[in-house]
Motif scaffolding. Structure first.
Motif, PDB file in Angstrom:
ATOM      1  N   UNK A  10      39.922  29.516  89.054  1.00 29.25           N
ATOM      2  CA  UNK A  10      41.358  29.323  88.905  1.00 29.25           C
ATOM      3  C   UNK A  10      42.093  30.658  88.885  1.00 29.25           C
ATOM      4  N   UNK A  11      41.543  31.604  88.180  1.00 32.84           N
ATOM      5  CA  UNK A  11      42.160  32.924  88.156  1.00 32.84           C
ATOM      6  C   UNK A  11      42.184  33.544  89.547  1.00 32.84           C
ATOM      7  N   UNK A  12      41.055  33.402  90.250  1.00 36.07           N
ATOM      8  CA  UNK A  12      40.975  33.970  91.594  1.00 36.07           C
ATOM      9  C   UNK A  12      42.021  33.335  92.512  1.00 36.07           C
ATOM     10  N   UNK A  13      42.147  32.003  92.439  1.00 32.45           N
ATOM     11  CA  UNK A  13      43.117  31.341  93.306  1.00 32.45           C
ATOM     12  C   UNK A  13      44.551  31.585  92.859  1.00 32.45           C
ATOM     13  N   UNK A 210      51.494  37.942 111.120  1.00 33.10           N
ATOM     14  CA  UNK A 210      51.355  36.953 110.051  1.00 33.10           C
ATOM     15  C   UNK A 210      49.892  36.604 109.815  1.00 33.10           C
ATOM     16  N   UNK A 211      49.177  36.363 110.886  1.00 33.40           N
ATOM     17  CA  UNK A 211      47.751  36.030 110.744  1.00 33.40           C
ATOM     18  C   UNK A 211      47.000  37.187 110.094  1.00 33.40           C
ATOM     19  N   UNK A 212      47.290  38.412 110.558  1.00 35.67           N
ATOM     20  CA  UNK A 212      46.610  39.579 110.019  1.00 35.67           C
ATOM     21  C   UNK A 212      46.912  39.758 108.537  1.00 35.67           C
ATOM     22  N   UNK A 213      48.177  39.609 108.151  1.00 37.37           N
ATOM     23  CA  UNK A 213      48.551  39.798 106.755  1.00 37.37           C
ATOM     24  C   UNK A 213      47.950  38.715 105.869  1.00 37.37           C
ATOM     25  N   UNK A 214      47.864  37.490 106.345  1.00 39.67           N
ATOM     26  CA  UNK A 214      47.258  36.416 105.557  1.00 39.67           C
ATOM     27  C   UNK A 214      45.781  36.691 105.327  1.00 39.67           C
ATOM     28  N   UNK A 215      45.095  37.154 106.370  1.00 38.09           N
ATOM     29  CA  UNK A 215      43.667  37.477 106.225  1.00 38.09           C
ATOM     30  C   UNK A 215      43.484  38.623 105.232  1.00 38.09           C
ATOM     31  N   UNK A 216      44.335  39.662 105.351  1.00 35.09           N
ATOM     32  CA  UNK A 216      44.240  40.797 104.436  1.00 35.09           C
ATOM     33  C   UNK A 216      44.549  40.361 103.003  1.00 35.09           C
ATOM     34  N   UNK A 221      42.865  39.287  97.568  1.00 32.89           N
ATOM     35  CA  UNK A 221      42.809  38.360  96.437  1.00 32.89           C
ATOM     36  C   UNK A 221      41.389  38.227  95.923  1.00 32.89           C
ATOM     37  N   UNK A 222      40.432  38.126  96.840  1.00 36.78           N
ATOM     38  CA  UNK A 222      39.040  37.998  96.421  1.00 36.78           C
ATOM     39  C   UNK A 222      38.553  39.244  95.699  1.00 36.78           C
ATOM     40  N   UNK A 227      37.510  41.907  90.426  1.00 41.05           N
ATOM     41  CA  UNK A 227      37.615  43.084  89.550  1.00 41.05           C
ATOM     42  C   UNK A 227      38.304  42.725  88.239  1.00 41.05           C
ATOM     43  N   UNK A 228      39.265  41.807  88.297  1.00 46.39           N
ATOM     44  CA  UNK A 228      39.976  41.425  87.081  1.00 46.39           C
ATOM     45  C   UNK A 228      39.170  40.412  86.271  1.00 46.39           C
ATOM     46  N   UNK A 229      38.578  39.434  86.935  1.00 51.63           N
ATOM     47  CA  UNK A 229      37.897  38.350  86.233  1.00 51.63           C
ATOM     48  C   UNK A 229      36.576  38.793  85.620  1.00 51.63           C
ATOM     49  N   UNK A 230      35.882  39.720  86.236  1.00 55.52           N
ATOM     50  CA  UNK A 230      34.555  40.111  85.747  1.00 55.52           C
ATOM     51  C   UNK A 230      34.609  40.692  84.331  1.00 55.52           C
ATOM     52  N   UNK A 231      35.466  41.705  84.046  1.00 53.77           N
ATOM     53  CA  UNK A 231      35.501  42.202  82.660  1.00 53.77           C
ATOM     54  C   UNK A 231      36.009  41.170  81.670  1.00 53.77           C
TER      55      UNK A 231
END
Length: 505
Positions: A10-13, A210-216, A221-222, A227-231
């Motif tokens: 949930x945090x990741x999404x 748009x496609x490139x920015x969505x992929x990036x 996000x992943x 990095x945020x969820x692990x600690x």
């Protein structure tokens, strides 16, 4: 594990959602400015260029090198320019586009533009829709005459071809007065070409962007969510261990300052909980021992007085009373501390004679302890009044005296001294015991804490007396402290602001 995984997902999404919204917002802005409002910006900028060029020409209409100025402005602003006098004769001009209409105006059309400009205060601006037509060279080769509008001498040549352009012309006419009193008409013509092909090109580019920015954004996000969820997940696991009572748990967190600070706070909390647990266990052991001893003695002496003839004496009754008082002191300390910590006891400050109150307390305790050989002395040069909660302050004095009686030396002497300085009244309670080691002084006010020195008196405490004293004094805004030296006893003191004596008014 499953619940934790769900929260991590949930945090990741959630992070992905926020990044996606940010990217979509940027893309919407790009589409609005590059596609929807492109033509409006194009027209507004072209209009501004025409007006700016006309102002420049009007200011320099009598310049000696006016023709060069016309040419430079026409080329830099992509605007065709024509300057004519009142008779319709060309004074200067430059054509940058074969689609410009002003160079094809005959004298009748020029007079019409003069008339419109004069009627509108010297300026006439108009957008003219241009129907598809052939190039000027094609018209001339098919027999166009000079009466249809001759091309200026400095007009660049255009290649021979036939094309059709559904365009618009922005024509700006302005009447300008010259220094010699004559007037000229400035005609500026900017061609508005269709932007459909440019929009289609931009659409293709924006789709790719748009496609490139969505992929990036998805990749970011992943990475960020991991990095945020692990600690946070690591802190969560350690917190669960702490909840199980493992107070030696170490919280590790890094990568972000906030998580590191949270980790430090949790480590501090775990350490404090560990101390509290250790003190709680010590308290239970102490109270169990302290309660068991008087209860055993009360029960034993009561049974002796019941079963043995002649044992129903005043000495045995006094022992039962003393042990009952020990139980009462233990229970009272625990209840008082609980009330103070929960906020159930509120301050009720009143103006009263502090010295008289201390004197009365000393007399009462002295009567109770004189049979055991204790001596309590109180010195005060004058009676001092204070404004405080009389009941809670008397509790402070009782606890300090009882603490001194517990730890005093073989001479069983306790002394109290009242002094006054700089608007504060100070009460110091001294004993002649073994003193407190310097390492223990910072902890002497902590709850459940008792010095490791052997008691000189049978009555023992709960370890809450000095903590109660500290809580009450801090609520009054008083100053307090302890001075001690091994082998020479200890002095506990506190200071309260002095109040005016009402009897002096």
């Amino acid at each position: 594990m499953k619940a934790r995984a769900v929260r991590a997902i949930r945090l990741r999404w959630k992070i992905f959602f926020y990044l996606a919204m940010f990217v979509l917002g940027l893309l919407c802005l790009l589409w609005l400015f590059q596609i929807v409002f492109l033509e409006r910006f194009y027209r507004a900028i072209t209009t501004q260029n025409i007006v700016s060029a006309a102002d420049n020409l009007a200011q320099n209409i009598d310049h000696s090198d006016f023709d060069s100025l016309v040419e430079n402005l026409a080329q830099s602003q992509d605007i065709s320019i024509r300057v004519v006098d009142e008779a319709g004769r060309d004074i200067s001009g430059y054509q940058v586009s074969y689609l410009a209409q002003i160079h094809g105006f005959d004298r009748l059309q020029l007079r019409e533009w003069w008339r419109h400009a004069a009627a509108e205060g010297g300026i006439h601006f108009k957008t003219v829709d241009r129907s598809p037509q052939k190039l000027p060279e094609q018209k001339q080769r098919e027999g166009s005459t000079a009466s249809e509008g001759a091309m200026p001498a400095n007009t660049p040549a255009f290649p021979w071809k036939i094309e059709f352009y559904p365009v618009e012309n922005m024509i700006y006419a302005r009447i300008v007065d010259r220094a010699d009193g004559s007037r000229v008409l400035l005609l500026l013509d900017a061609t508005i070409t269709p932007v459909g092909s440019a929009i289609r090109t931009l659409q293709i580019q924006l789709i790719c962007i748009s496609v490139l920015m969505i992929v990036v954004a998805l990749l970011l996000a992943l990475v960020i969510s991991k990095r945020v969820a692990s600690p946070i997940a690591a802190l969560n696991r350690s917190a669960k261990e702490l909840a199980k009572g493992h107070y030696d748990t170490v919280f590790t967190g890094g990568g972000y300052e906030e998580i590191a600070e949270l980790s430090d706070s949790l480590n501090y909390a775990a350490g404090e909980l560990g101390k509290v647990e250790s003190l709680r266990q010590e308290l239970i052991a102490n109270i169990s021992h302290d309660l068991r001893t008087p209860l055993t003695m009360i029960s034993g002496y009561a049974e002796v007085m019941r079963d043995l003839p002649g044992e129903n004496t005043s000495e045995n009754v006094q022992i039962i009373i003393d042990e009952a008082q020990r139980l009462s002191l233990l229970v009272t300390d625990i209840l008082d501390y609980s009330k103070l910590q929960s906020g159930m006891q509120t301050l009720k400050p009143v103006l009263y004679n502090f010295t008289e109150e201390v004197r009365a307390i000393v007399e009462r305790i002295a009567k109770l302890t004189e049979s055991q050989g204790y001596r309590i002395q109180f010195e005060a040069e004058q009676d001092i009044w204070v404004e405080a909660d009389e009941i809670q302050m008397s509790q402070v004095i009782y606890n300090l005296i009882n603490n001194a009686l517990t730890y005093t030396g073989e001479d069983r002497r306790v002394s109290l001294r009242q002094t006054v300085s700089a608007g504060w009244v100070r009460l110091a309670v001294a004993d002649s015991g073994e003193g407190i080691p310097e390492a223990e002084l910072p902890h002497i006010w902590d709850r459940y804490y008792r010095a490791k020195s052997n008691h000189r008196r049978g009555m023992v405490g709960s370890g809450l007396g000095l903590s109660i004293v500290r809580t009450v004094l801090e609520r009054h805004g008083a100053r307090y402290g302890v001075e001690s030296e091994l082998g020479k006893g200890s002095v506990f003191w506190f200071e309260l602001p002095r109040a005016d004596d009402p009897e002096e008014h």
